[in-house]
Write a protein that holds these residues in place. Sequence first.
Motif, mmCIF file in Angstrom:
data_model
loop_
_atom_site.group_PDB
_atom_site.id
_atom_site.type_symbol
_atom_site.label_atom_id
_atom_site.label_comp_id
_atom_site.label_asym_id
_atom_site.label_seq_id
_atom_site.Cartn_x
_atom_site.Cartn_y
_atom_site.Cartn_z
ATOM 1 N N UNK A 173 101.537 78.819 25.522
ATOM 2 C CA UNK A 173 101.361 80.064 26.279
ATOM 3 C C UNK A 173 100.037 79.940 27.035
ATOM 4 N N UNK A 174 100.036 79.224 28.158
ATOM 5 C CA UNK A 174 98.775 78.918 28.858
ATOM 6 C C UNK A 174 98.163 80.135 29.548
ATOM 7 N N UNK A 175 96.858 80.097 29.684
ATOM 8 C CA UNK A 175 96.104 81.122 30.390
ATOM 9 C C UNK A 175 94.999 80.417 31.175
ATOM 10 N N UNK A 176 95.066 80.380 32.508
ATOM 11 C CA UNK A 176 95.981 81.143 33.367
ATOM 12 C C UNK A 176 97.380 80.538 33.410
ATOM 13 N N UNK A 177 98.279 81.298 34.031
ATOM 14 C CA UNK A 177 99.670 80.882 34.205
ATOM 15 C C UNK A 177 99.903 80.573 35.673
ATOM 16 N N UNK A 178 100.679 79.525 35.931
ATOM 17 C CA UNK A 178 100.967 79.109 37.304
ATOM 18 C C UNK A 178 102.305 79.701 37.721
ATOM 19 N N UNK A 179 102.316 80.494 38.770
ATOM 20 C CA UNK A 179 103.523 81.224 39.175
ATOM 21 C C UNK A 179 103.673 81.209 40.694
ATOM 22 N N UNK A 180 104.861 81.553 41.134
ATOM 23 C CA UNK A 180 105.110 81.753 42.562
ATOM 24 C C UNK A 180 105.691 83.141 42.769
ATOM 25 N N UNK A 181 105.046 83.923 43.616
ATOM 26 C CA UNK A 181 105.634 85.173 44.079
ATOM 27 C C UNK A 181 106.529 84.810 45.270
ATOM 28 N N UNK A 182 107.835 85.093 45.194
ATOM 29 C CA UNK A 182 108.754 84.634 46.243
ATOM 30 C C UNK A 182 108.328 84.998 47.661
ATOM 31 N N UNK A 183 107.694 86.151 47.820
ATOM 32 C CA UNK A 183 107.269 86.560 49.162
ATOM 33 C C UNK A 183 106.108 85.712 49.685
ATOM 34 N N UNK A 184 105.490 84.927 48.808
ATOM 35 C CA UNK A 184 104.385 84.062 49.214
ATOM 36 C C UNK A 184 104.820 82.599 49.358
ATOM 37 N N UNK A 185 106.122 82.353 49.306
ATOM 38 C CA UNK A 185 106.629 80.994 49.466
ATOM 39 C C UNK A 185 106.173 80.404 50.799
ATOM 40 N N UNK A 186 105.629 79.195 50.762
ATOM 41 C CA UNK A 186 105.166 78.512 51.968
ATOM 42 C C UNK A 186 106.172 77.424 52.358
#
Length: 207
Positions: free
Chosen positions: A55-68
Amino acid sequence: MHFLTQDLWFPDYSEASADGLLAIGGDLSVERLLFAYEYGIFPWYSQDEPILWWSPDPRFVLFPEKLKVSKSMRQVLRNKKFNVTINKEFKTVMQSCSSIKREGQDETWITNNMIEAYVKLYELGYAKSIEVWQDDKLVGGLYGVDLGNGVFCGESMFSKVSNASKVGFITFVQHSNYKLIDCQVHTNHLESLGAEEISRAEFLEYL
């Protein structure tokens, strides 16, 4: 460090190590995996290790609206050299993710036991695969866990030809309705597509 038995539980997140290791042992039963993902915990270990839960902190995520999507990738998508499907070859995608050679890795963490466990999740509707085809050959793909809470927990991806996994990932995100894509830990590949780090506390709010 907590060593798990057959009892279905995990220690509090505050007891995780600095790199996110939370517990050791237990099993890969459907019940434990669903319980783990519900609370943002995932297994990640090598063939010769006991099961390690993270359970890592920080967590690596993608917000779909920020997809590049770069100009070059937009061109690749327009050329339609690839065909993308979903849930056609789940086990094959996992096996391909397991066998693909990765820079800096001598062995895979996707063991036979992991494949067997996640195929069970897939058969019960809790996991998905995305396949990328070129000339009717499977050349890329990814898979992950979906508990129906609006978060797709990405596990691994593979490419046998240039851009195949990117095409699969971008197409999947653009044609899905998730509020968050969990990428677990940082990779340069996913950072280039817009993934970012958030705190574990913020991530847990989305589950």
